[in-house]
Design a protein around this motif. Structure first.
Motif, mmCIF file in Angstrom:
data_model
loop_
_atom_site.group_PDB
_atom_site.id
_atom_site.type_symbol
_atom_site.label_atom_id
_atom_site.label_comp_id
_atom_site.label_asym_id
_atom_site.label_seq_id
_atom_site.Cartn_x
_atom_site.Cartn_y
_atom_site.Cartn_z
ATOM 1 N N ALA A 96 1.359 17.083 8.266
ATOM 2 C CA ALA A 96 3.012 16.819 8.494
ATOM 3 C C ALA A 96 3.890 17.720 7.734
ATOM 4 O O ALA A 96 4.460 17.312 6.635
ATOM 5 C CB ALA A 96 2.813 15.932 7.579
ATOM 6 N N GLY A 97 3.936 18.553 8.762
ATOM 7 C CA GLY A 97 4.615 19.750 8.374
ATOM 8 C C GLY A 97 5.492 20.663 9.229
ATOM 9 O O GLY A 97 5.056 20.354 10.417
ATOM 10 N N LEU A 98 6.339 21.462 9.136
ATOM 11 C CA LEU A 98 7.211 22.088 10.100
ATOM 12 C C LEU A 98 6.846 23.611 9.526
ATOM 13 O O LEU A 98 7.701 24.156 8.411
ATOM 14 C CB LEU A 98 8.804 21.898 10.616
ATOM 15 C CG LEU A 98 9.747 22.641 11.183
ATOM 16 C CD1 LEU A 98 8.913 22.312 12.663
ATOM 17 C CD2 LEU A 98 10.963 22.034 11.781
ATOM 18 N N VAL A 99 6.463 24.598 10.565
ATOM 19 C CA VAL A 99 6.936 26.332 9.855
ATOM 20 C C VAL A 99 8.081 26.975 9.995
ATOM 21 O O VAL A 99 8.937 26.626 11.316
ATOM 22 C CB VAL A 99 5.972 26.986 10.764
ATOM 23 C CG1 VAL A 99 5.726 28.360 10.312
ATOM 24 C CG2 VAL A 99 4.222 25.759 10.513
ATOM 25 N N VAL A 100 8.875 26.670 9.046
ATOM 26 C CA VAL A 100 10.492 27.112 9.104
ATOM 27 C C VAL A 100 10.555 29.404 9.053
ATOM 28 O O VAL A 100 11.683 28.873 9.778
ATOM 29 C CB VAL A 100 11.309 26.633 8.370
ATOM 30 C CG1 VAL A 100 10.899 25.073 8.924
ATOM 31 C CG2 VAL A 100 10.811 27.046 6.772
ATOM 32 N N ALA A 101 9.612 29.553 8.741
ATOM 33 C CA ALA A 101 9.786 31.221 8.914
ATOM 34 C C ALA A 101 7.917 31.299 8.352
ATOM 35 O O ALA A 101 7.317 30.995 7.956
ATOM 36 C CB ALA A 101 10.721 30.969 7.695
ATOM 37 N N VAL A 102 7.940 32.231 9.947
ATOM 38 C CA VAL A 102 7.247 33.650 9.340
ATOM 39 C C VAL A 102 7.412 34.725 8.660
ATOM 40 O O VAL A 102 8.268 35.726 9.804
ATOM 41 C CB VAL A 102 5.901 33.628 10.289
ATOM 42 C CG1 VAL A 102 5.398 34.945 10.049
ATOM 43 C CG2 VAL A 102 5.710 32.956 10.883
#
Length: 214
Positions: free
Chosen positions: A28-34
């Motif tokens: 239940a999340g979104l990877v916004v940056a690496v």
């Protein structure tokens, strides 16, 4: 939907797995940056291919660990993360960085903590004649690989195993349990308290939650 920032140093295989699990709505999340600390980190290109914002902040451009971590913390904060995931991030973090993200900072370590903190865990397990090995997901605290364990998975060590064979067996479990813990944190089932890690309001033991019980 919780915002996730992932820190890497190398290939980013755990990062890709977590990003794909987010895309498949298993987290239940979104990877916004690496963010990587090495310009040549292969995981950066993988993240770009997945459409994720990326940044490289080389530790070699800073005179001290403290100055690097200050810049890294500021960069991470730009993405307003709810969760910060260390996925093969080969840096010892300063106390100030850890405190800034306390309770939302996770790491995965290739051993059954508290056994084999630090590097070369597979080789050490083989050299000591262990019959089992494994992987631990834990909250990051100021003690290296010493934060409360959330979840562990065990793998057998067979006679004649090579380090590479053992590593592959551990990787398979990493890809299984890390997304699960990230999901727990994203859904507020997991939290860090003064007593340790709690899942669904229950304090976890020293070895965390046993993966095989899930």
């Amino acid at each position: 939907m919780k915002r996730i920032v992932i820190l890497i140093s190398g290939s980013g295989s755990n990062m890709v797995n977590i990003a794909e699990q987010c895309a498949n709505q298993r987290i239940a999340g979104l990877v916004v940056a690496v963010i990587a600390n090495k310009a040549g980190a292969a995981g950066i290109k993988k993240a770009e291919a997945l459409g994720i914002d990326t940044a490289v902040l080389s530790h070699r451009d800073f005179e001290s660990r403290e100055s690097y971590d200050q810049a890294l913390a500021a960069l991470v904060e730009e993405y307003q993360p709810d969760v910060v995931v260390l996925a093969g991030f080969m840096r010892i973090l300063t106390a100030d960085f850890v405190q800034q993200f306390q309770g939302r900072l996770l790491n995965i370590h290739p051993s059954l903590l508290p056994k084999y903190k630090g590097l070369n865990t597979h080789a050490r397990a083989l050299e000591n004649g262990d019959t089992e090995h494994g992987v631990s997901v834990h909250f990051v605290t100021e003690e290296l690989d010493g934060g409360p364990v959330v979840l562990q998975a065990k793998v057998p060590i067979f006679p004649g195993d090579t380090e590479e064979e053992l590593q592959q067996r551990v990787h398979e479990q990493e890809y299984r349990i890390y997304p699960l813990v990230v999901h727990w944190l994203c859904t507020d089932r997991l939290r860090l308290t003064a007593q340790g890690a709690e899942l669904d309001g229950q304090l976890l033991g020293a070895s965390g939650y046993a993966a095989e019980d899930d």
